[in-house]
Design a protein around this motif. Structure first.
Motif, PDB file in Angstrom:
ATOM      1  N   ALA A   1       0.833  -1.210   0.000  1.00  0.00           N
ATOM      2  CA  ALA A   1       0.000   0.000   0.000  1.00  0.00           C
ATOM      3  C   ALA A   1       0.865   1.256   0.000  1.00  0.00           C
ATOM      4  O   ALA A   1       0.575   2.226  -0.711  1.00  0.00           O
ATOM      5  CB  ALA A   1      -0.942  -0.003   1.198  1.00  0.00           C
ATOM      6  N   ALA A   2       1.930   1.246   0.792  1.00  0.00           N
ATOM      7  CA  ALA A   2       2.827   2.395   0.853  1.00  0.00           C
ATOM      8  C   ALA A   2       3.510   2.619  -0.488  1.00  0.00           C
ATOM      9  O   ALA A   2       3.655   3.763  -0.950  1.00  0.00           O
ATOM     10  CB  ALA A   2       3.868   2.189   1.951  1.00  0.00           C
ATOM     11  N   PHE A   3       3.919   1.546  -1.141  1.00  0.00           N
ATOM     12  CA  PHE A   3       4.596   1.647  -2.426  1.00  0.00           C
ATOM     13  C   PHE A   3       3.677   2.251  -3.490  1.00  0.00           C
ATOM     14  O   PHE A   3       4.037   3.222  -4.167  1.00  0.00           O
ATOM     15  CB  PHE A   3       5.084   0.268  -2.869  1.00  0.00           C
ATOM     16  CG  PHE A   3       5.628   0.232  -4.272  1.00  0.00           C
ATOM     17  CD1 PHE A   3       6.856   0.786  -4.563  1.00  0.00           C
ATOM     18  CD2 PHE A   3       4.897  -0.360  -5.299  1.00  0.00           C
ATOM     19  CE1 PHE A   3       7.358   0.772  -5.869  1.00  0.00           C
ATOM     20  CE2 PHE A   3       5.386  -0.389  -6.602  1.00  0.00           C
ATOM     21  CZ  PHE A   3       6.624   0.186  -6.889  1.00  0.00           C
ATOM     22  N   TYR A   4       2.485   1.688  -3.636  1.00  0.00           N
ATOM     23  CA  TYR A   4       1.586   2.170  -4.693  1.00  0.00           C
ATOM     24  C   TYR A   4       1.040   3.568  -4.393  1.00  0.00           C
ATOM     25  O   TYR A   4       0.739   4.332  -5.320  1.00  0.00           O
ATOM     26  CB  TYR A   4       0.451   1.175  -4.917  1.00  0.00           C
ATOM     27  CG  TYR A   4       0.901  -0.059  -5.655  1.00  0.00           C
ATOM     28  CD1 TYR A   4       1.241  -0.011  -7.008  1.00  0.00           C
ATOM     29  CD2 TYR A   4       1.030  -1.277  -4.997  1.00  0.00           C
ATOM     30  CE1 TYR A   4       1.673  -1.134  -7.680  1.00  0.00           C
ATOM     31  CE2 TYR A   4       1.463  -2.418  -5.663  1.00  0.00           C
ATOM     32  CZ  TYR A   4       1.785  -2.340  -7.011  1.00  0.00           C
ATOM     33  OH  TYR A   4       2.233  -3.454  -7.675  1.00  0.00           O
TER      34      TYR A   4
ATOM     35  N   ALA B   1      -7.184  -1.305   0.752  1.00  0.00           N
ATOM     36  CA  ALA B   1      -8.341  -2.026   1.288  1.00  0.00           C
ATOM     37  C   ALA B   1      -7.896  -3.277   2.037  1.00  0.00           C
ATOM     38  O   ALA B   1      -8.406  -3.584   3.128  1.00  0.00           O
ATOM     39  CB  ALA B   1      -9.302  -2.393   0.163  1.00  0.00           C
ATOM     40  N   HIS B   2      -6.936  -4.007   1.467  1.00  0.00           N
ATOM     41  CA  HIS B   2      -6.405  -5.192   2.151  1.00  0.00           C
ATOM     42  C   HIS B   2      -5.751  -4.800   3.481  1.00  0.00           C
ATOM     43  O   HIS B   2      -5.970  -5.448   4.508  1.00  0.00           O
ATOM     44  CB  HIS B   2      -5.366  -5.893   1.270  1.00  0.00           C
ATOM     45  CG  HIS B   2      -5.919  -6.491   0.017  1.00  0.00           C
ATOM     46  ND1 HIS B   2      -5.111  -6.926  -1.014  1.00  0.00           N
ATOM     47  CD2 HIS B   2      -7.197  -6.742  -0.370  1.00  0.00           C
ATOM     48  CE1 HIS B   2      -5.862  -7.409  -1.985  1.00  0.00           C
ATOM     49  NE2 HIS B   2      -7.137  -7.297  -1.625  1.00  0.00           N
ATOM     50  N   ARG B   3      -4.954  -3.748   3.425  1.00  0.00           N
ATOM     51  CA  ARG B   3      -4.282  -3.280   4.649  1.00  0.00           C
ATOM     52  C   ARG B   3      -5.291  -2.931   5.729  1.00  0.00           C
ATOM     53  O   ARG B   3      -5.158  -3.338   6.892  1.00  0.00           O
ATOM     54  CB  ARG B   3      -3.437  -2.044   4.312  1.00  0.00           C
ATOM     55  CG  ARG B   3      -2.641  -1.484   5.483  1.00  0.00           C
ATOM     56  CD  ARG B   3      -2.125  -0.100   5.154  1.00  0.00           C
ATOM     57  NE  ARG B   3      -3.204   0.891   5.116  1.00  0.00           N
ATOM     58  CZ  ARG B   3      -3.087   2.099   4.574  1.00  0.00           C
ATOM     59  NH1 ARG B   3      -1.969   2.473   3.993  1.00  0.00           N
ATOM     60  NH2 ARG B   3      -4.115   2.940   4.602  1.00  0.00           N
ATOM     61  N   GLU B   4      -6.306  -2.173   5.359  1.00  0.00           N
ATOM     62  CA  GLU B   4      -7.294  -1.741   6.349  1.00  0.00           C
ATOM     63  C   GLU B   4      -8.130  -2.899   6.861  1.00  0.00           C
ATOM     64  O   GLU B   4      -8.572  -2.895   8.013  1.00  0.00           O
ATOM     65  CB  GLU B   4      -8.179  -0.654   5.740  1.00  0.00           C
ATOM     66  CG  GLU B   4      -7.437   0.643   5.440  1.00  0.00           C
ATOM     67  CD  GLU B   4      -6.778   1.215   6.678  1.00  0.00           C
ATOM     68  OE1 GLU B   4      -7.501   1.572   7.626  1.00  0.00           O
ATOM     69  OE2 GLU B   4      -5.529   1.303   6.697  1.00  0.00           O
ATOM     70  N   PHE B   5      -8.349  -3.899   6.015  1.00  0.00           N
ATOM     71  CA  PHE B   5      -9.098  -5.074   6.468  1.00  0.00           C
ATOM     72  C   PHE B   5      -8.334  -5.791   7.566  1.00  0.00           C
ATOM     73  O   PHE B   5      -8.896  -6.121   8.622  1.00  0.00           O
ATOM     74  CB  PHE B   5      -9.368  -6.033   5.318  1.00  0.00           C
ATOM     75  CG  PHE B   5      -9.928  -7.348   5.796  1.00  0.00           C
ATOM     76  CD1 PHE B   5     -11.244  -7.440   6.214  1.00  0.00           C
ATOM     77  CD2 PHE B   5      -9.125  -8.477   5.886  1.00  0.00           C
ATOM     78  CE1 PHE B   5     -11.753  -8.629   6.712  1.00  0.00           C
ATOM     79  CE2 PHE B   5      -9.630  -9.671   6.372  1.00  0.00           C
ATOM     80  CZ  PHE B   5     -10.950  -9.748   6.775  1.00  0.00           C
ATOM     81  N   PHE B   6      -7.067  -6.054   7.343  1.00  0.00           N
ATOM     82  CA  PHE B   6      -6.269  -6.760   8.351  1.00  0.00           C
ATOM     83  C   PHE B   6      -6.148  -5.932   9.629  1.00  0.00           C
ATOM     84  O   PHE B   6      -6.217  -6.477  10.738  1.00  0.00           O
ATOM     85  CB  PHE B   6      -4.878  -7.097   7.808  1.00  0.00           C
ATOM     86  CG  PHE B   6      -4.863  -8.288   6.889  1.00  0.00           C
ATOM     87  CD1 PHE B   6      -5.211  -9.555   7.350  1.00  0.00           C
ATOM     88  CD2 PHE B   6      -4.515  -8.149   5.556  1.00  0.00           C
ATOM     89  CE1 PHE B   6      -5.209 -10.654   6.501  1.00  0.00           C
ATOM     90  CE2 PHE B   6      -4.518  -9.238   4.698  1.00  0.00           C
ATOM     91  CZ  PHE B   6      -4.861 -10.501   5.177  1.00  0.00           C
ATOM     92  N   LYS B   7      -5.978  -4.637   9.482  1.00  0.00           N
ATOM     93  CA  LYS B   7      -5.881  -3.769  10.656  1.00  0.00           C
ATOM     94  C   LYS B   7      -7.145  -3.846  11.501  1.00  0.00           C
ATOM     95  O   LYS B   7      -7.086  -3.964  12.730  1.00  0.00           O
ATOM     96  CB  LYS B   7      -5.634  -2.329  10.215  1.00  0.00           C
ATOM     97  CG  LYS B   7      -5.492  -1.340  11.364  1.00  0.00           C
ATOM     98  CD  LYS B   7      -5.222   0.061  10.837  1.00  0.00           C
ATOM     99  CE  LYS B   7      -5.071   1.062  11.971  1.00  0.00           C
ATOM    100  NZ  LYS B   7      -4.802   2.438  11.449  1.00  0.00           N
TER     101      LYS B   7
END
Length: 234
Positions: A77-80, A108-114
């Motif tokens: 997420a940080a890269f893109y 979205a994936h990052r926020e889901f796991f968080k």
């Protein structure tokens, strides 16, 4: 955390959909900036000290695997986010649209796991992209290819370590999206290479890597020291 955890376990499809939809609607909050030097410390230490000395504790068993996935999604997420914020020279409107879509998926994936991990989530990681020339198409796409191939191999390699059927279902849905990203990036680099022999073997199976192998590679871009003592691997 318990409410969301129960929702995930009882109805993983709807739980993920609800979180991902809500995440994509909150575009104004979806900003992530990373900085730092090179390297990652894989430290096996007591959990009680982690919050005091800055180490990110993965926990153990399925929680550790979810944090492992969360760490990788943070990195992507940080890269893109940086790619979209500072487009490389000569980027086309089509490529810009593709990069934006991939960014939104990774966020979205990052926020889901968080959200799913709640209080067990590792903190936001400091990243180091100093080796990437974001003004160069070749540099950006080669890094994107490395990240996407690594992500697919990470999910493939961790699947059998997951104990919860609900979490395994979610991982399967996310890895399929990561594979779509990997195929698209490969075709942007060279059309028709979406599933070449470097990632798909003669049996038609994709590459898989153990968590320890993946973290050794991802460590080039992560500054935050990690405590992965409880992370299953092989």
């Amino acid at each position: 955390m318990n409410t969301l955890k129960n929702q995930v376990e009882q109805d993983p499809a709807n739980a993920q959909g609800d979180i991902l939809s809500a995440t994509l609607e909150r575009r104004s909050f979806l900003k992530y900036a990373g900085a730092g030097a090179a390297g990652i410390a894989l430290i096996a230490a007591g959990c009680k000290k982690d919050k005091m000395d800055g180490r990110a504790n993965f926990g153990k068993d399925d929680i550790a695997i979810l944090n492992y996935a969360y760490a990788l999604e943070q990195l992507e997420a940080a890269f893109y986010t940086k790619v979209v914020a500072s487009p490389y020279t000569g980027i086309s409107s089509l490529e810009s649209s593709i990069m934006t879509d991939i960014r939104d998926h990774e966020i979205a994936h990052r926020e889901f796991f968080k959200a799913a991990l709640g209080g067990s989530a590792i903190p936001s990681l400091e990243v180091d992209f100093s080796s990437v020339n974001f003004s160069s198409r070749d540099s950006v796409l080669s890094t994107a290819k490395a990240f996407e191939d690594l992500g697919v191999s990470a999910y493939n390699g961790a699947g059998f370590l997951i104990k919860s059927d609900a979490y395994l279902t979610l991982a399967g849905k996310i890895v399929s999206v990561e594979a779509r990203h990997a195929a698209m990036i490969r075709d942007l680099i060279s059309n028709g290479t979406f599933a070449d022999s470097s990632v798909v073997n003669a049996q038609g199976l994709d590459t898989s890597r153990s968590p320890s192998q993946v973290l050794a590679i991802a460590g080039t871009y992560i500054k935050t020291p990690l405590n992965v003592e409880g992370l299953p691997t092989y």
